[in-house]
Design a protein around this motif. Structure first.
Motif, PDB file in Angstrom:
ATOM      1  N   PRO A 334       0.687  -1.268  -0.001  1.00 30.06           N
ATOM      2  CA  PRO A 334       0.244  -0.039  -0.019  1.00 30.06           C
ATOM      3  C   PRO A 334       0.838   1.288   0.077  1.00 30.06           C
ATOM      4  N   TYR A 335       1.531   1.676  -0.925  1.00 31.60           N
ATOM      5  CA  TYR A 335       2.484   2.549  -1.106  1.00 31.60           C
ATOM      6  C   TYR A 335       1.794   3.836  -1.294  1.00 31.60           C
ATOM      7  N   ASP A 336       0.491   4.020  -1.534  1.00 27.19           N
ATOM      8  CA  ASP A 336      -0.272   5.056  -1.883  1.00 27.19           C
ATOM      9  C   ASP A 336      -0.497   5.847  -0.591  1.00 27.19           C
ATOM     10  N   ARG A 337      -0.206   5.178   0.494  1.00 22.55           N
ATOM     11  CA  ARG A 337      -0.252   5.858   1.975  1.00 22.55           C
ATOM     12  C   ARG A 337       0.842   6.768   1.937  1.00 22.55           C
ATOM     13  N   LEU A 338       1.899   6.867   1.100  1.00 25.40           N
ATOM     14  CA  LEU A 338       3.030   7.780   1.111  1.00 25.40           C
ATOM     15  C   LEU A 338       3.045   8.888   0.073  1.00 25.40           C
ATOM     16  N   VAL A 339       1.676   9.025  -0.627  1.00 27.51           N
ATOM     17  CA  VAL A 339       1.732   9.878  -1.870  1.00 27.51           C
ATOM     18  C   VAL A 339       0.923  11.224  -1.386  1.00 27.51           C
ATOM     19  N   LYS A 340       1.451  12.532  -1.759  1.00 29.27           N
ATOM     20  CA  LYS A 340       0.634  13.238  -1.741  1.00 29.27           C
ATOM     21  C   LYS A 340       0.690  14.051  -3.093  1.00 29.27           C
ATOM     22  N   THR A 341      -0.636  14.618  -3.673  1.00 29.84           N
ATOM     23  CA  THR A 341      -0.540  15.309  -5.036  1.00 29.84           C
ATOM     24  C   THR A 341      -0.494  16.835  -4.897  1.00 29.84           C
ATOM     25  N   TYR A 342       0.236  17.583  -5.834  1.00 30.43           N
ATOM     26  CA  TYR A 342       0.203  18.919  -5.979  1.00 30.43           C
ATOM     27  C   TYR A 342      -0.308  19.179  -7.378  1.00 30.43           C
ATOM     28  N   PRO A 343      -0.825  20.428  -7.794  1.00 29.15           N
ATOM     29  CA  PRO A 343      -0.751  21.058  -9.015  1.00 29.15           C
ATOM     30  C   PRO A 343       0.503  21.146  -9.505  1.00 29.15           C
ATOM     31  N   PHE A 344       0.648  21.078 -10.904  1.00 24.03           N
ATOM     32  CA  PHE A 344       2.203  21.209 -11.434  1.00 24.03           C
ATOM     33  C   PHE A 344       2.790  22.676 -11.034  1.00 24.03           C
ATOM     34  N   ASP A 345       1.908  23.545 -11.362  1.00 26.88           N
ATOM     35  CA  ASP A 345       2.398  24.999 -10.874  1.00 26.88           C
ATOM     36  C   ASP A 345       2.839  25.336  -9.540  1.00 26.88           C
ATOM     37  N   ASP A 346       2.268  24.354  -8.514  1.00 25.57           N
ATOM     38  CA  ASP A 346       2.858  24.401  -7.193  1.00 25.57           C
ATOM     39  C   ASP A 346       4.019  23.387  -7.039  1.00 25.57           C
ATOM     40  N   ILE A 347       4.951  23.261  -7.794  1.00 31.77           N
ATOM     41  CA  ILE A 347       6.080  22.382  -7.818  1.00 31.77           C
ATOM     42  C   ILE A 347       6.902  22.708  -6.728  1.00 31.77           C
ATOM     43  N   ALA A 348       6.959  24.319  -6.274  1.00 29.27           N
ATOM     44  CA  ALA A 348       7.992  24.546  -5.425  1.00 29.27           C
ATOM     45  C   ALA A 348       7.574  24.148  -3.920  1.00 29.27           C
ATOM     46  N   THR A 349       6.316  24.031  -3.870  1.00 31.49           N
ATOM     47  CA  THR A 349       5.780  23.668  -2.514  1.00 31.49           C
ATOM     48  C   THR A 349       6.115  22.218  -2.391  1.00 31.49           C
ATOM     49  N   ALA A 350       5.874  21.479  -3.461  1.00 33.70           N
ATOM     50  CA  ALA A 350       6.256  20.015  -3.479  1.00 33.70           C
ATOM     51  C   ALA A 350       7.470  19.713  -2.994  1.00 33.70           C
ATOM     52  N   PHE A 351       8.501  20.474  -3.621  1.00 34.85           N
ATOM     53  CA  PHE A 351      10.014  20.352  -3.107  1.00 34.85           C
ATOM     54  C   PHE A 351      10.302  20.803  -1.773  1.00 34.85           C
ATOM     55  N   ALA A 352       9.636  21.805  -1.392  1.00 32.60           N
ATOM     56  CA  ALA A 352       9.802  22.392  -0.038  1.00 32.60           C
ATOM     57  C   ALA A 352       9.206  21.071   1.222  1.00 32.60           C
ATOM     58  N   ASP A 353       7.955  20.426   0.727  1.00 35.82           N
ATOM     59  CA  ASP A 353       7.387  19.569   1.702  1.00 35.82           C
ATOM     60  C   ASP A 353       8.270  18.486   1.742  1.00 35.82           C
ATOM     61  N   SER A 354       9.001  17.965   0.679  1.00 33.54           N
ATOM     62  CA  SER A 354       9.755  16.936   0.585  1.00 33.54           C
ATOM     63  C   SER A 354      11.081  17.077   1.130  1.00 33.54           C
ATOM     64  N   GLU A 355      11.522  18.186   1.354  1.00 32.49           N
ATOM     65  CA  GLU A 355      12.825  18.785   1.944  1.00 32.49           C
ATOM     66  C   GLU A 355      12.590  18.730   3.338  1.00 32.49           C
ATOM     67  N   SER A 356      11.672  19.342   3.770  1.00 38.11           N
ATOM     68  CA  SER A 356      11.202  19.339   5.288  1.00 38.11           C
ATOM     69  C   SER A 356      10.759  18.265   5.863  1.00 38.11           C
ATOM     70  N   GLY A 357      10.474  17.121   5.085  1.00 37.68           N
ATOM     71  CA  GLY A 357      10.103  15.673   5.564  1.00 37.68           C
ATOM     72  C   GLY A 357       8.443  15.729   5.795  1.00 37.68           C
ATOM     73  N   GLU A 358       7.784  16.734   5.749  1.00 37.06           N
ATOM     74  CA  GLU A 358       6.116  17.018   5.809  1.00 37.06           C
ATOM     75  C   GLU A 358       5.676  15.747   4.943  1.00 37.06           C
ATOM     76  N   VAL A 359       6.090  15.571   3.860  1.00 37.22           N
ATOM     77  CA  VAL A 359       5.388  14.677   2.721  1.00 37.22           C
ATOM     78  C   VAL A 359       6.608  13.705   2.400  1.00 37.22           C
ATOM     79  N   LEU A 360       6.146  12.459   2.389  1.00 33.61           N
ATOM     80  CA  LEU A 360       6.993  11.325   2.002  1.00 33.61           C
ATOM     81  C   LEU A 360       7.287  11.250   0.471  1.00 33.61           C
ATOM     82  N   LYS A 361       6.262  11.386  -0.098  1.00 30.14           N
ATOM     83  CA  LYS A 361       6.218  11.355  -1.545  1.00 30.14           C
ATOM     84  C   LYS A 361       5.326  12.306  -2.493  1.00 30.14           C
TER      85      LYS A 361
END
Length: 366
Positions: A334-361
């Motif tokens: 069940p690796y879907d438990r690790l995933v959070k989606t973002y709009p492509f235009d919000d890619i900077a937030t996706a990177f930030a959340d990954s680097e802070s550890g807030e979101v796994l994938k």
């Protein structure tokens, strides 16, 4: 064709979304309209210069989408196919022919150099200047890409593309390190150091393999709580506990198999110290230049331990990714438990959340 893409312009700077021109697919390429792309630690370390490349460059290497066109030499794919984009390789060297494309002898040129093997790029700016492409054979932080055919993996049309992308690298890497390399015995013992996306994928693979004792080590209590939910029998907070002593206690003298996903030299030494006699450890975390994981060689010899460095889970993506999809559909991965989606235009937030550890994938969706 004009496409929107996220471009690494300068080392250490956030990606910049720009409109680029995409050229025609070559004979050995597949043009894919992206649905989603995972954000991986490797994207960040290349952006920051840990692995040298040529900028400006479109990153992204966990793409998923639908085939729009195929090159003249491509016979096993067709428009409308749903695909995942994974690691690229030459297909002709000794490693590739032996079924280990992750260790392709020309891996850098096919994955990190920033362009096709002939030096050309698929992208260009309005002024005609080159923007480098073919990161991992794909550069999937773009709406449409011309991907190397060896990066392309056909998947079932009814599998969610938003979940499929991370299988191309991070999920494949962690799961493959366990299922393809370490191969812990059912009822045996396994410890993973680092409960990020790769580490959690390794943990899930160990659970699917019916490993008896599964230990997760991290410094984030939230991640350790999730590890227990996903099947860890024991968790250790490495910042407040003696990880080696706890592992020796839990396993009755040393763990049979272990994986370091952190790239941290001190953690690597802990992993080796926690191994039992004839134990097998693997390491895969990207480390900064100059990192040294020194071990006690005489002691290692007397214990008969093995250490393997693993790239991309030592997988053949076209075979292994469908296997992981089958495990997921069976409710065993069940690796879907690790995933959070973002709009492509919000890619900077996706990177930030990954680097802070807030979101796994994080996964950006077009």
């Amino acid at each position: 064709m004009k496409v929107k893409a996220a471009v690494a312009e300068e080392l250490g700077s956030p990606l910049e979304i720009r409109e680029l021109a995409l050229d025609e697919p070559r004979a050995n390429e597949v043009q894919v309209r992206m649905t989603a792309t995972g954000v991986c630690h490797t994207d960040a370390v290349v952006r920051d210069g840990w692995i040298p490349t040529t900028l400006p460059l479109v990153l992204g290497h966990e793409g998923a989408g639908v085939v729009e066109r195929v090159g003249a030499a491509v016979t096993h794919l067709q428009p409308g196919d749903h695909v995942v984009l994974s690691v690229n390789s030459c297909g002709a060297c000794r490693s590739c022919l032996a079924g280990h494309p992750a260790y392709c002898e020309d891996s850098y040129a096919h994955n990190f150099a920033g362009g096709r093997i002939d030096g050309s790029s698929a992208f260009s700016a309005d002024d005609g200047s080159v923007v480098r492409s073919h990161f991992f054979g794909q550069s999937s932080f773009a709406e449409v890409v011309n991907a190397s055919v060896r990066s392309v993996v056909k998947i079932p049309d009814d599998f969610p593309l938003e979940l499929a992308g991370p299988l191309g690298c991070g999920i494949q890497t962690g799961a493959g390190a366990v299922l393809n390399v370490l191969r812990p015995a059912p009822g045996g013992s396994f410890v993973v150091f680092g409960a990020g996306a790769v580490g959690m994928s390794a943990l899930l693979a160990a659970v699917a393999g019916r490993v008896g004792t599964i230990v997760a080590v991290d410094v984030n209590d939230g991640r350790l709580a999730l590890a227990r939910e996903l099947g860890a029998t024991h968790t250790i907070n490495g910042s407040s506990e003696d990880a080696v002593a706890r592992i020796l206690e839990i396993t009755g003298g040393g763990v049979q198999t272990a994986l370091d996903t952190t790239g941290n030299a001190a953690v690597f030494r802990q992993m080796v110290a926690a191994l039992g006699v004839a134990g097998h450890a693997a390491a895969l975390g990207a480390a900064s230049a100059g990192s040294e994981g020194v071990i006690d060689l005489p002691t290692a010899l007397s214990r008969g331990i093995r250490i393997t460095w693993v790239v991309e889970g030592d997988a053949v993506p076209q075979l292994f990714i469908p296997e992981l999809i089958a495990l997921h559909r069976a409710g065993q991965f069940p690796y879907d438990r690790l995933v959070k989606t973002y709009p492509f235009d919000d890619i900077a937030t996706a990177f930030a959340d990954s680097e802070s550890g807030e979101v796994l994938k994080p996964v950006v969706v077009f």
